[in-house]
Structure formats: structure tokens, C-alpha cells
Design a protein around this motif. Structure first.
Motif, PDB file in Angstrom:
ATOM      1  N   THR A   8       0.961  -1.146  -0.309  1.00  0.00           N
ATOM      2  CA  THR A   8      -0.051   0.472  -0.275  1.00  0.00           C
ATOM      3  C   THR A   8       0.897   1.377  -0.133  1.00  0.00           C
ATOM      4  OG1 THR A   8      -0.544  -0.140   2.341  1.00  0.00           O
ATOM      5  CG2 THR A   8      -1.574  -0.891   1.331  1.00  0.00           C
ATOM      6  N   PHE A   9      -0.094   1.936  -0.574  1.00  0.00           N
ATOM      7  CA  PHE A   9       1.183   3.470  -0.204  1.00  0.00           C
ATOM      8  C   PHE A   9       1.793   3.657   1.278  1.00  0.00           C
ATOM      9  CE2 PHE A   9       1.314   8.192   0.354  1.00  0.00           C
ATOM     10  CZ  PHE A   9       2.265   8.341  -0.809  1.00  0.00           C
ATOM     11  N   TYR A  10       1.039   3.773   2.047  1.00  0.00           N
ATOM     12  CA  TYR A  10       0.829   3.944   3.889  1.00  0.00           C
ATOM     13  C   TYR A  10       1.955   2.992   4.012  1.00  0.00           C
ATOM     14  CZ  TYR A  10      -0.137   4.238   8.860  1.00  0.00           C
ATOM     15  OH  TYR A  10       0.203   4.728   9.872  1.00  0.00           O
ATOM     16  N   GLY A  11       1.815   1.492   3.540  1.00  0.00           N
ATOM     17  CA  GLY A  11       3.217   0.488   4.154  1.00  0.00           C
ATOM     18  C   GLY A  11       4.666   1.353   3.510  1.00  0.00           C
ATOM     19  N   LEU A  12       4.257   1.301   2.270  1.00  0.00           N
ATOM     20  CA  LEU A  12       5.601   1.809   1.578  1.00  0.00           C
ATOM     21  C   LEU A  12       6.289   2.258   2.254  1.00  0.00           C
ATOM     22  CD1 LEU A  12       7.528   0.882  -0.714  1.00  0.00           C
ATOM     23  CD2 LEU A  12       6.759   3.731  -1.966  1.00  0.00           C
ATOM     24  N   PHE A  13       6.193   3.205   3.173  1.00  0.00           N
ATOM     25  CA  PHE A  13       7.131   4.383   3.656  1.00  0.00           C
ATOM     26  C   PHE A  13       7.471   3.512   5.101  1.00  0.00           C
ATOM     27  CE2 PHE A  13       6.760   8.258   2.472  1.00  0.00           C
ATOM     28  CZ  PHE A  13       5.445   7.986   1.373  1.00  0.00           C
ATOM     29  N   GLU A  14       6.893   2.317   5.520  1.00  0.00           N
ATOM     30  CA  GLU A  14       7.488   1.293   5.910  1.00  0.00           C
ATOM     31  C   GLU A  14       9.279   1.184   5.610  1.00  0.00           C
ATOM     32  OE1 GLU A  14       5.285  -1.788   7.177  1.00  0.00           O
ATOM     33  OE2 GLU A  14       4.025  -0.406   8.018  1.00  0.00           O
ATOM     34  N   LYS A  15       8.714   0.250   4.461  1.00  0.00           N
ATOM     35  CA  LYS A  15      10.390   0.242   3.436  1.00  0.00           C
ATOM     36  C   LYS A  15      11.194   1.736   3.035  1.00  0.00           C
ATOM     37  CE  LYS A  15       7.535  -4.193   2.246  1.00  0.00           C
ATOM     38  NZ  LYS A  15       5.881  -2.803   2.433  1.00  0.00           N
ATOM     39  N   VAL A  16      10.853   2.646   2.874  1.00  0.00           N
ATOM     40  CA  VAL A  16      11.997   3.920   2.789  1.00  0.00           C
ATOM     41  C   VAL A  16      11.634   5.057   3.438  1.00  0.00           C
ATOM     42  CG1 VAL A  16      11.189   2.529   0.089  1.00  0.00           C
ATOM     43  CG2 VAL A  16       9.994   4.638   1.214  1.00  0.00           C
ATOM     44  N   GLU A  17      12.554   6.037   3.134  1.00  0.00           N
ATOM     45  CA  GLU A  17      12.185   6.701   4.161  1.00  0.00           C
ATOM     46  C   GLU A  17      11.585   7.995   3.123  1.00  0.00           C
ATOM     47  OE1 GLU A  17      13.790   9.007   7.332  1.00  0.00           O
ATOM     48  OE2 GLU A  17      13.524   6.989   7.447  1.00  0.00           O
ATOM     49  N   ILE A  18      11.973   8.419   2.412  1.00  0.00           N
ATOM     50  CA  ILE A  18      11.455   9.429   1.410  1.00  0.00           C
ATOM     51  C   ILE A  18      10.921   8.811  -0.212  1.00  0.00           C
ATOM     52  CG2 ILE A  18      11.620  11.916   0.480  1.00  0.00           C
ATOM     53  CD1 ILE A  18      13.840  12.757   2.410  1.00  0.00           C
ATOM     54  N   ILE A  19       9.704   8.727  -1.068  1.00  0.00           N
ATOM     55  CA  ILE A  19       9.286   9.175  -1.746  1.00  0.00           C
ATOM     56  C   ILE A  19       9.549  10.139  -2.420  1.00  0.00           C
ATOM     57  CG2 ILE A  19       7.457   8.339  -4.070  1.00  0.00           C
ATOM     58  CD1 ILE A  19       6.336   6.491  -1.711  1.00  0.00           C
ATOM     59  N   GLU A  20      10.398  10.049  -3.822  1.00  0.00           N
ATOM     60  CA  GLU A  20      10.865  11.316  -4.698  1.00  0.00           C
ATOM     61  C   GLU A  20      10.201  11.343  -6.219  1.00  0.00           C
ATOM     62  OE1 GLU A  20      14.590  14.020  -3.534  1.00  0.00           O
ATOM     63  OE2 GLU A  20      14.883  12.848  -5.332  1.00  0.00           O
ATOM     64  N   ILE A  21       9.856  12.580  -6.602  1.00  0.00           N
ATOM     65  CA  ILE A  21       9.427  12.836  -7.314  1.00  0.00           C
ATOM     66  C   ILE A  21      11.147  13.533  -8.732  1.00  0.00           C
ATOM     67  CG2 ILE A  21       8.508  13.343 -10.033  1.00  0.00           C
ATOM     68  CD1 ILE A  21       6.954  11.166  -7.581  1.00  0.00           C
ATOM     69  N   PRO A  22      12.102  12.396  -9.388  1.00  0.00           N
ATOM     70  CA  PRO A  22      13.045  13.074  -9.877  1.00  0.00           C
ATOM     71  C   PRO A  22      13.293  14.254 -10.404  1.00  0.00           C
ATOM     72  CG  PRO A  22      12.724  11.356 -10.966  1.00  0.00           C
ATOM     73  CD  PRO A  22      11.759  11.213  -9.975  1.00  0.00           C
ATOM     74  N   ILE A  23      13.730  14.747 -10.689  1.00  0.00           N
ATOM     75  CA  ILE A  23      14.411  16.482 -11.056  1.00  0.00           C
ATOM     76  C   ILE A  23      13.819  16.265 -12.916  1.00  0.00           C
ATOM     77  CG2 ILE A  23      16.152  16.334 -12.063  1.00  0.00           C
ATOM     78  CD1 ILE A  23      16.435  19.401 -10.844  1.00  0.00           C
ATOM     79  N   LEU A  24      13.593  15.510 -13.181  1.00  0.00           N
ATOM     80  CA  LEU A  24      13.039  14.756 -14.491  1.00  0.00           C
ATOM     81  C   LEU A  24      12.426  14.401 -14.629  1.00  0.00           C
ATOM     82  CD1 LEU A  24      17.028  13.488 -15.243  1.00  0.00           C
ATOM     83  CD2 LEU A  24      16.554  15.727 -16.123  1.00  0.00           C
ATOM     84  N   GLN A  25      11.371  14.471 -13.765  1.00  0.00           N
ATOM     85  CA  GLN A  25      10.464  14.272 -14.700  1.00  0.00           C
ATOM     86  C   GLN A  25       8.843  14.951 -15.136  1.00  0.00           C
ATOM     87  OE1 GLN A  25       8.608  11.234 -14.840  1.00  0.00           O
ATOM     88  NE2 GLN A  25       9.242   9.412 -13.427  1.00  0.00           N
ATOM     89  N   ARG A  26       8.531  14.987 -15.130  1.00  0.00           N
ATOM     90  CA  ARG A  26       7.227  15.536 -16.059  1.00  0.00           C
ATOM     91  C   ARG A  26       6.388  16.449 -14.405  1.00  0.00           C
ATOM     92  NH1 ARG A  26       6.125  11.771 -19.671  1.00  0.00           N
ATOM     93  NH2 ARG A  26       7.093  12.489 -21.956  1.00  0.00           N
ATOM     94  N   ASP A  27       5.599  17.339 -14.795  1.00  0.00           N
ATOM     95  CA  ASP A  27       4.983  18.137 -14.142  1.00  0.00           C
ATOM     96  C   ASP A  27       4.116  16.911 -13.165  1.00  0.00           C
ATOM     97  OD1 ASP A  27       6.547  20.268 -13.442  1.00  0.00           O
ATOM     98  OD2 ASP A  27       5.977  21.242 -15.232  1.00  0.00           O
ATOM     99  N   TYR A  28       3.428  17.102 -12.930  1.00  0.00           N
ATOM    100  CA  TYR A  28       1.915  16.255 -12.438  1.00  0.00           C
ATOM    101  C   TYR A  28       1.002  16.462 -13.285  1.00  0.00           C
ATOM    102  CZ  TYR A  28      -1.836  14.496  -9.645  1.00  0.00           C
ATOM    103  OH  TYR A  28      -3.128  14.288  -8.769  1.00  0.00           O
ATOM    104  N   ALA A  29       0.194  15.525 -14.104  1.00  0.00           N
ATOM    105  CA  ALA A  29      -0.298  15.149 -14.698  1.00  0.00           C
ATOM    106  C   ALA A  29      -2.104  15.549 -14.837  1.00  0.00           C
ATOM    107  CB  ALA A  29       0.093  15.352 -15.834  1.00  0.00           C
ATOM    108  N   GLN A  30      -1.883  14.410 -13.797  1.00  0.00           N
ATOM    109  CA  GLN A  30      -3.184  14.354 -13.150  1.00  0.00           C
ATOM    110  C   GLN A  30      -4.614  15.735 -13.060  1.00  0.00           C
ATOM    111  OE1 GLN A  30      -3.678  10.458 -10.656  1.00  0.00           O
ATOM    112  NE2 GLN A  30      -3.170   9.279 -12.904  1.00  0.00           N
ATOM    113  N   GLY A  31      -3.952  16.223 -12.304  1.00  0.00           N
ATOM    114  CA  GLY A  31      -4.800  16.740 -11.860  1.00  0.00           C
ATOM    115  C   GLY A  31      -5.262  18.385 -12.668  1.00  0.00           C
ATOM    116  N   ARG A  32      -4.658  18.268 -14.171  1.00  0.00           N
ATOM    117  CA  ARG A  32      -4.815  19.193 -15.008  1.00  0.00           C
ATOM    118  C   ARG A  32      -5.991  19.357 -15.446  1.00  0.00           C
ATOM    119  NH1 ARG A  32       0.250  17.208 -19.037  1.00  0.00           N
ATOM    120  NH2 ARG A  32       1.630  17.928 -17.680  1.00  0.00           N
TER     121      ARG A  32
END
Length: 744
Positions: A8-32
Motif C-alpha cells: 500500500t502507499f501507507y505501507g511503503l513508508f515502512e520500507k523507504v524514508e522518502i519517496i521522491e519525484i526526480p528532477i527529470l520527471q514531468r510535472d504532475y498531470a492528473q490534476g490538469r
């Protein structure tokens, strides 16, 4: 983790410290705003999944794979390569449901890092600093929820900076939050608890660490197309893959275009700081242009306006070319597809060298020479064994092919579409001999067209010399790379042809001296020692039209510039004589010897004046003079319609100014600036004699003194009138060594 892990999204944070969208990605699009269909369908799916209860909860909603890599010193930062849109929407949904169900403290415990007085969101974007600030503020600031437009509540908050409105990702987040509020806001069930349930999860995805599979970060390019219309390259790729499925059904074309070649183009785009998609597409557009040139029938000048327009358009294209047009010219059929595979396989295996540099230049510019050289390279690769089967001999043959074709290209005028197509066809003809070019050139039956006969003959001679004695290859290569010669060393070979054979030691000795003579330091010197030394021996000037002569300009950006200037001079006997007079290739020694030659010159007349006074050459910005007998005009432009001076009076003005600087002018004489003219007027030196302005010009081999008088018809217009030369002027001219018979 070596395989996909359901999380789950919530559970993933038990395995990672931070989830990061890297600088080379596009902008967030689903909210356009324009992504309303995508947004609605996705939120509907999430809403329906969270409402499933009891025996109906057979399995959670699976959102497919989320790809990424672990980064950071301790590998605790998960950098998202594919899944950006889904994860961002899930994060916003977690925040809203926590806010609505009064669970913000629990939300912050999971999703916010607290360090003293600072708060940092564990889900963050690196694309823009403003996006990072927005997520930090949104997750750490107290917020009173009221039903209504949640974006307006956020925009009205004191912690919201107005500059964030310009951030496309922030804009999309606000739009998505409004859509979430509309969909989830009126439901009174605590959906936050369901969303964060990791024991019996409602929504999951398959979490995959790409490094566990040895895959590269650059795969984000092919994975991250969600939420944005296909780019021009992506459209082209879809079409090309369909072609490849038919033509190369058993190959791995799709894997290469998505992985191996994608990695290569990505590195190239990073190296040159250019757009990846554009770079990739430019390569295919260039291949389509080559195809069009190869398949052009007959002379270019006989083509229709439409056919010429197509060649021009595809040459200049840096974007999408309609598939119908590519189909019409039958581009990217079997031969082109095989060419793509061999060329890109080779380029992927040969990065970070001159070949890679040539490749980047060819697909980024429209330089005729660069694109012609890359075409020649491509032909060799196309005719060579597959990259995995290259051996030492293949490398040798590549070296030789590039050397010969570069020399032919550098010494041929390729400055329009007609000459470009002719050269393409000539190289295509040559390419069948690319794997043994020297041996084939030495064959009596070998023929070629499309390049200058002179350069081709030179290449044949050099190939024969190398095959006879391999010691020739290195020095030939060395001096062919000279910034001005660029492969043309035939005139040096002619100088070294003694007793019916070419002498390597003499060639090297002469080439060293000539390399210095034609160096930028000498050719661009404002002392013009080379030009004056040549004039000391003989009149070397190049004819450049009626009565117009050139000293030679050092420009070398094209073959035309080189061939019309110093490449014309070096074949003259006077240049050979000068080279033989020079004893050293050392710049200091050589320039001293050139000065000695000018100082001891026996030249007379106009040549003597130019040799003694280099400013006469300096005045000629285009290095051109107009000469009729002993009358020589120094041109500031290309003809006498521009301002010009006359040689004898110009030198006289220089000498009088020199006397003035030495305080040696007779009493009563003052110097004035030279009178440059254009058209048919007469240029002249100017001076004052006892306060009266006079001019001294050179006409009919005599120095003539003039003064200004009103025109007989137009009294406001002054004209020159010749007068008897005053005694003071006569004495001045005599003191300068001018014979009395030359004074009017």
C-alpha cells in the motif's frame, strides 16, 4: 527486493524514508484541467475500492507496477521512475481523508519528518523548489476543514505563497484536491482508516526496485508517458515499431529502441543539455533525409517545386513528420531499418570519442560537411560486420575510410542541395569498397564521380604510397589534419617528387614549414609578413575579377573560401620558391626569415610600396586591390563603389605623418587626414601649406597637387583643380626620395 512487492502507499513508508519525484520527471498531470476524464475514472476506481466491505473484499484494487531506484547515501530515498501520477494522487487522497476525518496528527506521524522547528514531507518533488515548499507546507500546517472548494481554502491560507500559483504541479494538485473533495467529501465513513489498512489492504500496487534487475534509471523516459499526450517522437516510435514488426519480425528492435538505444540517446542528451525526445527524433529525421537524397532521380534542378520543397522541409525538420509522407517515399523499409540497427548498435558501443561527437553534431545542426561525414561513417558501419564481430582489421579499414572520405568531403564544394545530393550518391557508390578502400583505389578499374578530380587523384596517389610503405600513413594523416589544409597536401607531395619518386623525408620537412606558414598566427598576422615576403619574390596575387587582385584571406570555414584563397596561392611557383628559402618550421625563426626576405627585397613600383608599408594591406578589409598598370587602388570593400585609397598617395600620407610624428616636417606644412573617396573621384593625401588646404594625388605616374574651387555651374559644390606644385611641396617630395620627373 528482487521482484515486484505488493504494497500500500501507507505501507511503503515502512520500507523507504522518502519517496521522491526526480528532477527529470514531468510535472504532475492528473490534476490538469484538461485531464478530467483520466482524473474522474481514477478517482471513481479508488472510491469504489474503498467502499467494498466484508465478504466482498476478496482482493484489493491493484494499481500495477511502480518502478524506481533507491538513492541517497543510505539508499533510503526511493526515486520514482514510473508511477508518479498514481502516487501523487494517492498522497493527496491520504492528506484529504486525514484532514476530513481529523487524522492529521496520524498522517504527519507517517508522512512528515520533523527536525527541530522544521517539517519536511516524506513525499516530495525535486522538479521545482516551489513544489517541494508546497508539499512541506501542506503537510505540516494546521488546517481547518470546511466543505467547499478546498483549493480556495488553501489559496486563502497565510502560508500559501502567491508565486506557487505559477507552478504547474501545484496547480494540478489544487485541481485534484477539489476533485477529491467532490468525490469523497460527503461520505461519512472513515475512509482514511481503510486507505491506511496494511493488514487487509483496499488499494495496492506492485513495488519494483529497478536496480535489482540491473536496469538503468533512464527507463523513466519510456515508462513515464501517463498523463501527457504522446510527444512527436513517441508518435513516430509507435509507427516505426509497427513497420519493424512486419520487416524484422524475429528481431529485438522494440527492446533496443526502448532500452539500449534509449540509454544511449539519454546520455547524449544529458551530455549536450538538449531535449531527449528531440534528439532521438532528429536522428530518424536525418535518416529520412538521407533516404530522400539517395532515391532522388536525375538532376536536382529538374525536380518539381514540390519535390524540392520536400527535400528542404525534411532537411530542416526538427519535429514531427506525417507518417503519410514517410510512407509515400517508402522510408524506413527493410534497408533503412537494418541501417538503424547497425548504426545505433555501433554508436551505443562507441561513446565518448570523436565518432560520438560527430554523431551529436550531425543530428543537432544542418551543416553540410558534418552531415556528409556522418553519412560516410554510416555507410561504412552499414557495410561492416555487426559490431560484435569487429576485429582489428575492421578498425583499420574504418580509419582509412574516414580519412579518405573526409579528405574528399573537405575539398569539394557542398554548399547547396544539388551538390549535397550528388555527394551523397558519390559516397553511396564508393561504399561498396569501404572495407578495402586503399586496395580498391589502387585498382585501374576503379572509378568514382561526384568529387573533384584533383582531390580524387591525390587520394589515389596517397593510397598507393601507403600500400607501398606504411610509414607514409602517419605523416600524411598529421598534415592532412592541418586547420587550413584539411586533407589537401598534394602540392607538398609535388614539391617532394624528386628523381621520379616521392621522398618521405623531404615531404615531412616541407610539410612542417608549410604548416607554420599557413598557421592562423602567420595568415592572420597584422604585419602581413607572408604576403610581403611573397611579393618580394614575385607578384603572387590572385586574380579576382576585372583588374581586381587578392592578397588571400585566411578564412577556412568552407572549401570555397580555401580554394579561392591560399589553396590557389600554394600551387604557384612563387610559394614553392619561398618555402625553399625558409630553413625552419619554428614560428620565431620562420617569421624572422620572412622579415629578412622583405627587408632585402629588390622589388620596385607598387610591389615595393606594399612590401615596405604593411598598412597598405591592412586598409584592405577584404584584402583586395584594383590595379591598372602602376595605378593601384586599395579597396575597403570589394570594388571602387566603396571607399578606397590610391596606393602612392596613401603611402605618401603615411610618410608625411611619420615625419610629423618625428617633428621633421618643414615649417609651414601640416598634415591632414587622407581623403578616401568612392566612385570615380580621386583619392589623395591632404596637407596644409601656409594655412591653405592642398591635396596630393597620383595620376599618370606623377604626383599632382590640387586645391578646391567652386564648380563652374554649381557654386555650392567644390571640385579639385590642379595647380603648379609649390616649391615647399616639391622639396618635401624630393626629400622623401621621389624623383623630380615624377612630380607634376
Amino acid at each position: 527486493m528482487n521482484k515486484g512487492l505488493s504494497s500500500t502507499f501507507y505501507g511503503l513508508f515502512e520500507k523507504v524514508e522518502i519517496i521522491e519525484i526526480p528532477i527529470l520527471q514531468r510535472d504532475y498531470a492528473q490534476g490538469r484541467s484538461e485531464a478530467i476524464d483520466v482524473r474522474t475514472l481514477f478517482l471513481d476506481s479508488l472510491y469504489d475500492a474503498l467502499l467494498v466491505t466484508g465478504e466482498h473484499l476478496v482482493q484489493p484494487l491493484d494499481l500495477d507496477f511502480v518502478y524506481g531506484n533507491f538513492e541517497g547515501e543510505e539508499g533510503k530515498v526511493f526515486s520514482v521512475l514510473d508511477g508518479q501520477q498514481r502516487l501523487t494522487t494517492l498522497f493527496l487522497l491520504h492528506w484529504f481523508l486525514a484532514l476530513k476525518n481529523d487524522q492529521l496528527d496520524a498522517f504527519r506521524d507517517r508522512f512528515v519528518i520533523t527536525q527541530e522547528d522544521s517539517f519536511r514531507s516524506r513525499f516530495t518533488y525535486k522538479t521545482r523548489h516551489s513544489t517541494t515548499e508546497f508539499f512541506n507546507a501542506l503537510t505540516s500546517t494546521k488546517f481547518d476543514y470546511k466543505q467547499g472548494s478546498i483549493s480556495n481554502l488553501i489559496l486563502d491560507s497565510q502560508w500559501f505563497y502567491s508565486s506557487w500559483k505559477l507552478d504547474p504541479t501545484v496547480q494540478s494538485c489544487l485541481c485534484m484536491l477539489d476533485a477529491i473533495e467532490i468525490k469523497f467529501g460527503k461520505n461519512n465513513i472513515n475512509l482514511y482508516e481503510r486507505l491506511t489498512n496494511t493488514v487487509n489492504p483496499y488499494i495496492t500496487f506492485q513495488f519494483l526496485n529497478l536496480h535489482s534487475f540491473g536496469l538503468s534509471d533512464e527507463l523513466y523516459i519510456k515508462m513515464n508517458a501517463r498523463g501527457k499526450p504522446l510527444t512527436a517522437f513517441e508518435n513516430f516510435k509507435v509507427w516505426l515499431l509497427r513497420k519493424a514488426e512486419i520487416v524484422l519480425p524475429h528481431g529485438n528492435f522494440e527492446h533496443k529502441i526502448d532500452c539500449q538505444w534509449t540509454d544511449f540517446f539519454w546520455r547524449e542528451s544529458v551530455e549536450d543539455n538538449v531535449d531527449f525526445d528531440s534528439l532521438y527524433l532528429n536522428f530518424f529525421n536525418l535518416l529520412a533525409f538521407y533516404h530522400s537524397c539517395e532515391t532522388t532521380e536525375g538532376s536536382y534542378i529538374l525536380l518539381t517545386a514540390e519535390e524540392k520543397g520536400w527535400l528542404r522541409d525534411i532537411r530542416e525538420s526538427r519535429s514531427y513528420i506525417p507518417h503519410s509522407k514517410l510512407e509515400k517515399i517508402q522510408a524506413f523499409e527493410g534497408k533503412d531499418l537494418n541501417r538503424i540497427v547497425k548504426v545505433l548498435d555501433f554508436m551505443s558501443a562507441n561513446e565518448n570519442n570523436s565518432i560520438s561527437s560527430l554523431f551529436r553534431s550531425a543530428i543537432k545542426t544542418s551543416s553540410n560537411l558534418t552531415q556528409m561525414k556522418f553519412y560516410a561513417l554510416m555507410l561504412f558501419i552499414e557495410n561492416a560486420p555487426d559490431t560484435d564481430f569487429w576485429d582489428d582489421n575492421t578498425d583499420v579499414q574504418l580509419f582509412r575510410w574516414v580519412r579518405v572520405t573526409n579528405n574528399l568531403i573537405n575539398n569539394h564544394r557542398i554548399d547547396d542541395m544539388s551538390s549535397f545530393i550528388a555527394a551523397i550518391k558519390a559516397l553511396n557508390h564508393l561504399s561498396k569498397f569501404s572495407q578495402s578502400i586503399y586496395e580498391q583505389m589502387n585498382s585501374d578499374s576503379f572509378e568514382t564521380v561526384g568529387f573533384t578530380k584533383e582531390q580524387w587523384s591525390e587520394e589515389v596517389v596517397k593510397a598507393n604510397l601507403i600500400l607501398t610503405d606504411t610509414n607514409w600513413e602517419s605523416p600524411l594523416r598529421q598534415y592532412e589534419s592541418h586547420t587550413y589544409l584539411k586533407g589537401k597536401v598534394g602540392f607538398i607531395l609535388n614539391m617532394a617528387f624528386i628523381d621520379n619518386s616521392y621522398k618521405l623525408d623531404i615531404f615531412q620537412e616541407l610539410a612542417k614549414k608549410i604548416s607554420t606558414l599557413l598557421s592562423p598566427e602567420v595568415l592572420e598576422s597584422t604585419d602581413f609578413l607572408l604576403q610581403r615576403a611573397l611579393l618580394s619574390i614575385d607578384n603572387y596575387l590572385i586574380e579576382d575579377g576585372y583588374c581586381r587582385l587578392s592578397f588571400g584571406v585566411p578564412n577556412r570555414s568552407s572549401y570555397r573560401e580555401r580554394s579561392e584563397n591560399w589553396l590557389s596561392i600554394v600551387t604557384k611557383p612563387v610559394f614553392t620558391e619561398l618555402v625553399m628559402k625558409i630553413s625552419s618550421s619554428d614560428y620565431g625563426t620562420l617569421t624572422a626569415e620572412l622579415k629578412s626576405i622583405t627587408d632585402s627585397s629588390n622589388a620596385d613600383g607598387w610591389r615595393e610600396l606594399i612590401i615596405k608599408y604593411p598598412d597598405t594591406i591592412g586598409y584592405c578589409s577584404k584584402k583586395l586591390i584594383h590595379r591598372q598598370g602602376q595605378l593601384v587602388y586599395l579597396l575597403s570593400k570589394t570594388n571602387r563603389r566603396g571607399y578606397h585609397a590610391e596606393l602612392y598617395s596613401y603611402v605618401l600620407s603615411l610618410r608625411i605623418h611619420e615625419l610629423e610624428s618625428q617633428r621633421k616636417l618643414p615649417t609651414g606644412i601640416e598634415t591632414l587626414s587622407y581623403e578616401y573617396v568612392y566612385g570615380d573621384e580621386t583619392p589623395k593625401a591632404r596637407l596644409k601649406l601656409d594655412g591653405v588646404v592642398l591635396g596630393v594625388c597620383f595620376k599618370f605616374n606623377k604626383y599632382v597637387v590640387t586645391h578646391k574651387v567652386p564648380h563652374t555651374l554649381y557654386h555650392g559644390y567644390l571640385v579639385d583643380e590642379e595647380i603648379e606644385t609649390p616649391d615647399k611641396i616639391v622639396n618635401l617630395l624630393l626629400s622623401l626620395g621621389i624623383e623630380k620627373g615624377s612630380i607634376s
